[in-house]
Design a protein around this motif. Structure first.
Motif, PDB file in Angstrom:
ATOM      1  N   ASN A  16      47.294  52.439  31.336  1.00  0.00           N
ATOM      2  CA  ASN A  16      47.807  51.363  32.192  1.00  0.00           C
ATOM      3  C   ASN A  16      46.728  50.305  32.417  1.00  0.00           C
TER       4      ASN A  16
ATOM      5  N   ARG B  86      42.739  49.064  41.211  1.00  0.00           N
ATOM      6  CA  ARG B  86      42.719  48.554  39.845  1.00  0.00           C
ATOM      7  C   ARG B  86      41.504  47.661  39.592  1.00  0.00           C
TER       8      ARG B  86
ATOM      9  N   ASN C 166      42.249  55.430  32.371  1.00  0.00           N
ATOM     10  CA  ASN C 166      43.377  54.845  33.091  1.00  0.00           C
ATOM     11  C   ASN C 166      42.966  54.463  34.503  1.00  0.00           C
TER      12      ASN C 166
ATOM     13  N   LEU D 171      43.666  55.518  37.788  1.00  0.00           N
ATOM     14  CA  LEU D 171      44.252  56.753  38.295  1.00  0.00           C
ATOM     15  C   LEU D 171      45.007  56.507  39.602  1.00  0.00           C
ATOM     16  N   PRO D 172      46.007  57.331  39.883  1.00  0.00           N
ATOM     17  CA  PRO D 172      46.765  57.191  41.138  1.00  0.00           C
ATOM     18  C   PRO D 172      45.833  57.194  42.346  1.00  0.00           C
ATOM     19  N   GLY D 173      46.032  56.227  43.220  1.00  0.00           N
ATOM     20  CA  GLY D 173      45.209  56.130  44.412  1.00  0.00           C
ATOM     21  C   GLY D 173      43.932  55.337  44.228  1.00  0.00           C
ATOM     22  N   ASN D 174      43.637  54.945  42.994  1.00  0.00           N
ATOM     23  CA  ASN D 174      42.431  54.164  42.726  1.00  0.00           C
ATOM     24  C   ASN D 174      42.739  52.676  42.692  1.00  0.00           C
TER      25      ASN D 174
END
Length: 271
Positions: free
Chosen positions: A162, A126, A119, A121-124
């Motif tokens: 996602n 895209r 995925n 990840l949050p904070g990464n």
């Protein structure tokens, strides 16, 4: 000609997942053969969990082919993904998948990249995450090609990843790769969630499809949900898909009944 396939999982950690037969490889193969399936799709803990000569012997004995091998154990057991921010983890994921490619290639079967894609990840970022995925798929696609097989990438629904959720998104991403040896898995369960029109998606992007997961809208065996198979079957025939329709479905109401339901539905639409 589209061929029939049933799933067999030998990974205890994923026993709640959508696979028809469990644990006993020989028993599952015997049942698949008696029902008239052409092949099995196999999920193992690792590439060396089954000795290749023994599997070849069993496949010949039961007159079955190996359609594909799953790589999900890499994530479930080892926590590996192709999009982990840690380059060491990404390289371990590539190594795990490479070993599975080698295992499947002994039978002319592709490896499938599903959950091990990971995925954003949050904070990464895209874009950076997608570059990691492309890097992994390029390397693995070229490795698969060197072994005489393709690599199968599966767009998953939004509740599982996602990254890429539709056949169109997956196809456009495939067009950016340096390798032509990565094909898409059209999973009818995921498509029922994400696609506006399953038939149109297959017709528009069918040239990228290398494998099909044959499960209904509720991930039970086909015929136990609301998927309209007539249009889907016609679309697959129109794009001249000639691979497997593999039952990655829950063993509802039990494995034997699920396998029987699957082969009946397969013959209804593809015989």
């Amino acid at each position: 000609m589209i061929k029939s396939c049933v799933t067999i999982a030998l990974v205890p950690q994923i026993k709640t997942g959508p696979w028809i037969f469990w644990e006993n490889l020989e028993a599952g193969m015997e049942k698949a053969s008696k029902l008239g399936f052409d092949a099995i799709e196999l999920f193992t803990p690792s590439a060396d969990a089954i000795e290749i000569p023994r599997l070849k012997e069993l496949l010949a004995q039961h007159k079955l082919e190996l359609a594909a091998v799953g790589t999900g154990a890499g994530k479930v057991i080892h926590g590996l993904t192709l999009t982990n921010p840690d380059p060491t983890v990404r390289q371990k994921a590539i190594s795990f998948i490479s070993d599975m490619i080698d295992f499947g290639a002994a039978f002319g079967a592709p490896a499938i990249i599903g959950s091990i894609q990971g995925n954003v990840l949050p904070g990464n970022d895209r874009e950076e995450t997608m570059s990691w995925l492309a890097e992994g798929l390029n390397q693995l696609g070229k490795h698969a090609e060197s072994k005489g097989v393709t690599l199968i990438y599966e767009p998953l629904n939004r509740y599982e990843t996602n990254i890429l959720n539709t056949i169109e998104a997956g196809s456009k991403f495939m067009e950016t790769l340096e390798t032509n040896s990565v094909k898409l898995l059209a999973d009818l369960f995921h498509m029922n969630i994400e696609e506006g029109n399953l038939e149109e998606s297959i017709l528009n992007w069918g040239k990228y499809i290398g494998h099909v997961h044959f499960a209904d809208s509720n991930r039970r065996p086909m015929g136990f949900g609301h998927t309209s198979m007539r249009e889907i079957a016609e679309a697959l025939k129109t794009v001249r898909y000639s691979g497997y329709a593999s039952a990655e479905a829950f063993p509802y109401p039990n494995p034997d009944a699920a396998a029987e339901q699957t082969i009946e539905e397969f013959r209804k639409w593809f015989a």
